[in-house]
Design a protein around this motif. Structure first.
Motif, short mmCIF file in Angstrom:
data_model
loop_
_atom_site.label_atom_id
_atom_site.label_comp_id
_atom_site.label_asym_id
_atom_site.label_seq_id
_atom_site.Cartn_x
_atom_site.Cartn_y
_atom_site.Cartn_z
N ALA A 200 -7.79 -5.69 -7.50
CA ALA A 200 -6.56 -5.75 -6.70
C ALA A 200 -5.68 -4.53 -6.98
O ALA A 200 -4.96 -4.06 -6.09
CB ALA A 200 -5.80 -7.03 -7.02
N GLY A 201 -5.73 -4.03 -8.21
CA GLY A 201 -4.94 -2.84 -8.54
C GLY A 201 -5.31 -1.65 -7.68
O GLY A 201 -4.44 -0.85 -7.30
N PHE A 202 -6.60 -1.53 -7.38
CA PHE A 202 -7.06 -0.43 -6.53
C PHE A 202 -6.88 -0.74 -5.04
O PHE A 202 -6.39 0.09 -4.27
CB PHE A 202 -8.54 -0.13 -6.79
N THR A 203 -7.29 -1.93 -4.62
CA THR A 203 -7.37 -2.23 -3.19
C THR A 203 -6.06 -2.66 -2.56
O THR A 203 -5.89 -2.52 -1.34
CB THR A 203 -8.42 -3.34 -2.95
N GLU A 204 -5.12 -3.15 -3.35
CA GLU A 204 -3.87 -3.65 -2.79
C GLU A 204 -2.66 -2.80 -3.18
O GLU A 204 -1.52 -3.26 -3.14
CB GLU A 204 -3.64 -5.10 -3.25
N ALA A 205 -2.92 -1.55 -3.53
CA ALA A 205 -1.85 -0.68 -4.01
C ALA A 205 -0.75 -0.50 -2.96
O ALA A 205 0.44 -0.48 -3.29
CB ALA A 205 -2.41 0.68 -4.43
N LEU A 206 -1.15 -0.36 -1.70
CA LEU A 206 -0.16 -0.13 -0.64
C LEU A 206 0.53 -1.43 -0.22
O LEU A 206 1.73 -1.43 0.07
CB LEU A 206 -0.83 0.51 0.57
#
Length: 323
Positions: A200-206
């Motif tokens: 989630a840290g990578f994929t939901e950053a925006l």
């Protein structure tokens, strides 16, 4: 950040920002030339040595465990601070003894004052509870610091500027890339719990809505890594450098607490925290004693020397600074 996010979710963006910040710093300072180089496919590529590779791995572990330490559920933030900062203070003279370095009395005195500052600041607010994950985090942090200080003492704490910069560059070119790469691999594995948080840290950053804050965490964390690392690489004993490093952290915490109290209405620093800060200032004053005395002796020698001797001393000093 409102309700906040998991520490593991914060790691990907913050460490990626740290990576960009460190490589930008080394490029702007033109420090890449200090690293050891090896020819690869016709190009001279900077490469770490054996000790700097080990130190880089340890530095990566320190960055990750520090970020996690204050976000783990079920662990007192103050207690984690006491274990991590106090633990490194205890390690400093131990590493000096193992490295055959003489520890001077100001360093012993400042070490004691710094440790007292951490203990006093914790005070009665400490809740000595430690989850298994938090204990593992502290254990990895202290082990990494032990081997990092040992590596620095073995190779770089010579007082020579080029040697220290070379060590710093080779260590940092390993640390943040290794950490970012490790997090990326774990995120690709995916799953529940920690692995899910990392993905989630990578994929939901925006979509989380506070990307700039997460980037700021990484850049500021890397800034402390730059200045803290250069302090530890000073040619003096670890029992001197570590209290300077830790004391700076305590003073920054008191200042940040005051700023948050004024701007956001957060609780201000209490009497125990301010007492701890006062002990830190005392520790810094003790560490300054040898430098102040040396400066006075030099000034006295110049005042007592004939004019010709003063000119010769000044010329010698200028040549030393130029070298």
């Amino acid at each position: 950040m409102g309700e906040g996010i998991s520490g593991f979710t914060l790691l990907p963006v913050s460490t990626a920002a740290s990576l960009v910040g460190m490589f930008s710093f080394l490029t702007v300072m033109r420090w890449w030339r200090y690293a050891g180089h090896r020819q690869v496919l016709g190009f001279q590529v900077p490469v770490p040595g054996r000790w700097t590779l080990l130190s880089g791995v340890c530095s990566a572990a320190i960055i990750g465990t520090t970020t996690l330490a204050y976000t783990l559920p079920g662990a007192s933030i103050v207690f984690m601070m006491l274990l991590m900062r106090g633990g490194v203070l205890v390690l400093a003279p131990l590493v000096d003894v193992l490295s055959g370095r003489r520890v001077r009395w100001p360093s012993w005195a400042a070490l004691g004052l710094s440790f007292a500052a951490v203990a006093v600041a914790a005070g009665s607010s400490v809740s000595p509870t430690l989850t298994l994950l938090a204990a593992a985090d502290v254990g990895v942090y202290l082990a990494a610091y032990f081997f990092r200080l040992r590596a620095m003492s073995h190779l770089a704490k010579s007082g020579e500027r080029e040697v220290s910069i070379r060590y710093f560059v080779e260590e940092q070119m390993v640390a943040t890339p290794l950490l970012v790469g490790t997090l990326a691999v774990l995120a690709l594995l995916g799953g529940e719990g920690v692995l899910g948080d990392l993905r989630a840290g990578f994929t939901e950053a925006l979509s989380r809505g506070h990307l700039l804050s997460e980037i700021a965490v990484g850049l500021l964390s890397q800034a402390t890594g730059i200045f803290g690392g250069l302090i530890l690489l000073d040619g003096r004993e670890n029992a001197y450098c570590v209290p300077v490093n830790r004391a700076s952290s305590v003073l920054a915490g008191v200042l940040a607490t005051g700023v948050l109290a004024v701007t956001l209405g957060a609780p201000g620093a209490g009497a125990l925290e301010l007492t701890g800060a006062a002990l830190v200032v005392a520790a810094m004053a003790v560490l300054a004693v040898p430098t102040v005395l040396a400066a006075r002796r030099k000034a006295g020698a110049r005042a007592a020397s004939p004019p010709g001797d003063v000119r010769r001393v000044s010329a010698a000093s200028a040549r030393t600074r130029g070298g």
